[in-house]
Design a protein around this motif. Structure first.
Motif, PDB file in Angstrom:
ATOM      1  N   LEU A 170      44.001  35.928  38.170  1.00 60.77           N
ATOM      2  CA  LEU A 170      43.009  35.739  36.864  1.00 60.77           C
ATOM      3  C   LEU A 170      42.191  36.801  36.518  1.00 60.77           C
ATOM      4  O   LEU A 170      41.324  37.066  37.465  1.00 60.77           O
ATOM      5  CB  LEU A 170      42.686  34.303  37.129  1.00 60.77           C
ATOM      6  CG  LEU A 170      41.357  33.843  36.167  1.00 60.77           C
ATOM      7  CD1 LEU A 170      41.920  33.603  34.654  1.00 60.77           C
ATOM      8  CD2 LEU A 170      40.745  32.429  36.523  1.00 60.77           C
ATOM      9  N   SER A 228      38.847  37.534  33.537  1.00 55.70           N
ATOM     10  CA  SER A 228      38.128  37.352  32.425  1.00 55.70           C
ATOM     11  C   SER A 228      36.719  37.619  32.744  1.00 55.70           C
ATOM     12  O   SER A 228      36.286  37.369  33.999  1.00 55.70           O
ATOM     13  CB  SER A 228      38.260  35.785  32.235  1.00 55.70           C
ATOM     14  OG  SER A 228      37.437  35.167  31.334  1.00 55.70           O
ATOM     15  N   ALA A 236      37.162  30.988  32.915  1.00 55.52           N
ATOM     16  CA  ALA A 236      37.790  31.357  34.217  1.00 55.52           C
ATOM     17  C   ALA A 236      37.629  29.958  35.132  1.00 55.52           C
ATOM     18  O   ALA A 236      38.683  29.664  35.690  1.00 55.52           O
ATOM     19  CB  ALA A 236      37.047  32.626  35.005  1.00 55.52           C
ATOM     20  N   LEU A 273      40.146  27.340  33.528  1.00 53.94           N
ATOM     21  CA  LEU A 273      41.725  27.526  33.743  1.00 53.94           C
ATOM     22  C   LEU A 273      41.734  27.513  35.213  1.00 53.94           C
ATOM     23  O   LEU A 273      42.934  26.894  35.644  1.00 53.94           O
ATOM     24  CB  LEU A 273      41.885  28.980  33.447  1.00 53.94           C
ATOM     25  CG  LEU A 273      42.018  29.294  32.007  1.00 53.94           C
ATOM     26  CD1 LEU A 273      42.084  30.776  31.475  1.00 53.94           C
ATOM     27  CD2 LEU A 273      43.397  28.600  31.447  1.00 53.94           C
ATOM     28  N   ALA A 274      40.995  27.910  36.102  1.00 52.98           N
ATOM     29  CA  ALA A 274      41.191  27.595  37.769  1.00 52.98           C
ATOM     30  C   ALA A 274      41.365  26.220  37.912  1.00 52.98           C
ATOM     31  O   ALA A 274      42.195  25.839  38.766  1.00 52.98           O
ATOM     32  CB  ALA A 274      40.175  28.395  38.430  1.00 52.98           C
ATOM     33  N   MET A 298      45.655  30.055  41.207  1.00 59.36           N
ATOM     34  CA  MET A 298      45.453  31.272  40.628  1.00 59.36           C
ATOM     35  C   MET A 298      44.373  31.883  41.654  1.00 59.36           C
ATOM     36  O   MET A 298      43.430  31.127  41.990  1.00 59.36           O
ATOM     37  CB  MET A 298      45.161  31.372  39.087  1.00 59.36           C
ATOM     38  CG  MET A 298      43.976  30.534  38.568  1.00 59.36           C
ATOM     39  SD  MET A 298      43.967  30.212  36.700  1.00 59.36           S
ATOM     40  CE  MET A 298      45.533  28.980  36.673  1.00 59.36           C
ATOM     41  N   ARG A 345      40.869  34.621  40.864  1.00 55.36           N
ATOM     42  CA  ARG A 345      40.231  35.574  40.126  1.00 55.36           C
ATOM     43  C   ARG A 345      40.043  36.843  40.676  1.00 55.36           C
ATOM     44  O   ARG A 345      39.198  36.945  41.772  1.00 55.36           O
ATOM     45  CB  ARG A 345      38.894  34.912  39.699  1.00 55.36           C
ATOM     46  CG  ARG A 345      38.303  35.798  38.376  1.00 55.36           C
ATOM     47  CD  ARG A 345      36.864  34.844  37.919  1.00 55.36           C
ATOM     48  NE  ARG A 345      36.108  35.507  36.793  1.00 55.36           N
ATOM     49  CZ  ARG A 345      35.044  35.520  36.245  1.00 55.36           C
ATOM     50  NH1 ARG A 345      34.348  34.357  36.845  1.00 55.36           N
ATOM     51  NH2 ARG A 345      34.487  35.980  35.393  1.00 55.36           N
ATOM     52  N   ALA A 359      41.064  35.574  28.382  1.00 53.93           N
ATOM     53  CA  ALA A 359      41.671  35.620  29.956  1.00 53.93           C
ATOM     54  C   ALA A 359      42.920  35.922  29.841  1.00 53.93           C
ATOM     55  O   ALA A 359      43.767  35.834  29.037  1.00 53.93           O
ATOM     56  CB  ALA A 359      41.431  34.038  30.473  1.00 53.93           C
ATOM     57  N   LEU A 392      46.336  36.169  32.421  1.00 56.60           N
ATOM     58  CA  LEU A 392      47.129  35.765  33.853  1.00 56.60           C
ATOM     59  C   LEU A 392      48.028  36.540  34.023  1.00 56.60           C
ATOM     60  O   LEU A 392      49.017  36.619  33.225  1.00 56.60           O
ATOM     61  CB  LEU A 392      47.463  34.066  33.528  1.00 56.60           C
ATOM     62  CG  LEU A 392      46.145  33.225  33.596  1.00 56.60           C
ATOM     63  CD1 LEU A 392      46.611  31.959  33.086  1.00 56.60           C
ATOM     64  CD2 LEU A 392      45.505  33.199  34.859  1.00 56.60           C
ATOM     65  N   THR A 408      49.458  24.464  33.556  1.00 55.89           N
ATOM     66  CA  THR A 408      48.030  24.844  33.642  1.00 55.89           C
ATOM     67  C   THR A 408      47.547  24.636  32.195  1.00 55.89           C
ATOM     68  O   THR A 408      46.336  24.363  31.901  1.00 55.89           O
ATOM     69  CB  THR A 408      48.011  26.346  34.050  1.00 55.89           C
ATOM     70  OG1 THR A 408      48.231  26.196  35.594  1.00 55.89           O
ATOM     71  CG2 THR A 408      46.533  26.865  34.039  1.00 55.89           C
TER      72      THR A 408
END
Length: 469
Positions: free
Chosen positions: A363, A365, A371, A374-375, A385, A387, A434, A436, A462
């Motif tokens: 990931l 961002s 971030a 999304l996580a 994921m 970062r 972001a 991925l 996700t």
């Protein structure tokens, strides 16, 4: 997809009793309690104990572990249950009183996702009667509906990705999206063909697709419900087969390259799921589709390509093609679509797997909040994921003597540098973007938990969780 029914009376076939780490059962009796007591780890998530009961009803009881009782544990239990029964054997899961709706969603997702198989055209769809027994069927209807929409979208992404490239090319992929969109009110879709791509200046897509007998396409799929308060643009890499071009891959490196459009499959399927769930968020999904082939018209190492925004890219590796098609579309999205957030998914680099292994995406961002969102969505969905940084001093790796930037420098940090290249095309929206890099977790070599051998549909769950928040 088969149906999962919610009822308040016992269903047919095998009965499945969930148990947690403490060994507490839903609907257990003395016999099942004794079986649990004698097992080593009966409540571990996905653990299965079988109790045959000849000449009795039910004739078999499965005791499945849900671990600590969170949604992930229930998802593992659902997957374990559907794999522990015969293909067409009906079964009933006896839900504990007061179980959380999120747990039921996880259970249903696990059942549907683990039951997936690609070869339906040959073997026929899996037919199984699944019943969830509860005193409160209406209380869990929304959970099952959400699970069905998400799992159905994941099945679609898996189907698209598993399809051999002898069938799957840019034109075919675009046709599948048109067919799916036609069944959903409120969804619109447009397909740019080569002439329009050329007229509008999508130089990266045209370069990558220029060596193929099947020309490139750009699919733009939109969900714009009344009352939407934000606009999320989803971008997915859609290379329907990747030979590496003139920088040709080895045989082993090429044999799974039908999966190189996994990002496009995920963002299309997630958008369709958002429509199915009537999510109050505007979504535009952009899928640049090309086949990276070898021919006399293929782009060459050393070529300079003019991207959609008018900037130029030097490419010395035609196997770094995904970033070229994404760059066009990211620049277009920022300039023309006024997004609040931009998220791209791409099977972009093998360096992702070197850094994080086969079950985790990278990931990237600049936006801590995005971030984090999304996580958390990935954790809830069961798609992990991690970062990774976007160090500003690495941007100099992109310097080129003959163009505005270099697409494939050889100074290391392959996944990071690819992300930094994409960031160059976000302009003022780079702080709301972001990326991925999900090449590794897009495919799995054997059945594992809710995943089935082959394409995983990574990213669909996700994105649906993120868009639902």
């Amino acid at each position: 997809m088969f149906a999962i029914r919610l009822v308040d009376v016992p269903g047919a076939g095998t009965h499945v009793l969930p148990t947690d780490n403490s060994g507490v059962l839903a609907g257990g009796d003395d016999e099942t309690t004794e079986l649990v007591r004698s097992a080593d780890e009966p409540g571990a998530a996905g653990a299965v104990q079988v109790l045959p009961r000849p000449l009795r009803t039910p004739a078999k009881i499965l005791i499945v572990g849900v671990g600590s009782g969170g949604e992930a544990g229930w998802r593992a239990a659902g997957a374990a249950a559907v794999r522990a029964v015969k293909t067409d054997e009906p079964f009933t899961v006896v839900l504990p009183e007061g179980v959380e709706p999120a747990a039921v969603r996880g259970l249903a997702e696990g059942i549907w996702l683990a039951a997936y198989r690609f070869r339906e055209a040959v073997e026929g769809p899996r037919s199984v009667e699944v019943t969830l027994q509860t005193a409160n069927p209406d209380g869990y209807a929304r959970s099952v509906a959400e699970a069905r929409a998400t799992a159905g979208a994941t099945w679609l992404a898996r189907d698209l990705t598993n399809t051999p490239s002898s069938l799957k090319n840019p034109e075919w992929f675009a046709a599948q999206v048109l067919a799916e969109a036609a069944t959903r009110p409120g969804i619109t879709v447009g397909v740019r063909e080569p002439e329009q791509l050329r007229a509008e200046g999508f130089g990266g897509i045209l370069a990558v697709g220029g060596g193929s007998a099947t020309p490139p396409r750009l699919v733009e799929l939109s969900w714009n419900p009344d009352g939407a308060t934000r606009h999320v643009v989803l971008v997915g890499k859609g290379i329907t087969f990747d030979t590496g071009g003139l920088s040709i891959k080895t045989r082993d490196g090429m044999k799974l390259m039908k999966k190189d459009m996994g990002g496009a499959a995920a963002i299309v399927a997630a958008t369709l799921a958002a429509a199915d769930l009537n999510l109050p968020v505007r979504i535009t999904a952009l899928a640049p589709l090309a086949e990276n082939a070898v021919s006399g018209s293929a782009y060459r190492p050393g070529d300079v390509i003019t991207q959609w925004d008018g900037t130029t890219t030097e490419t010395t590796n035609s196997d770094a093609e995904g970033r070229l098609v994404l760059a066009d579309v990211l620049a277009y999205a920022v300039a023309r679509l006024a997004p609040d957030v931009v998220i791209d998914l791409a099977t972009l680099t093998g360096a992702n797997a070197v850094a994080l292994g086969k079950r985790m995406a990278a990931l990237y961002s600049h936006d801590d909040a995005l971030a984090g969102d999304l996580a958390r969505a990935g954790d809830a969905a069961g798609e992990r994921m991690w970062r990774l940084p976007l160090p500003t001093d690495y941007v100099e790796y992109l310097d080129s003597d003959i163009a505005d930037r270099h697409s494939s420098p050889t100074k290391g940090a392959g996944s990071v540098v690819a992300a930094l290249f994409l960031a160059e095309f976000l302009g003022g929206k780079v702080g709301s973007w972001a990326h991925l890099d999900m090449s590794a977790p897009s495919w799995i070599e054997k059945h594992e938990a809710e995943l089935t051998k082959g394409a995983t549909g990574w990213g669909v769950r996700t994105l649906v969780r993120y868009l639902s928040a």
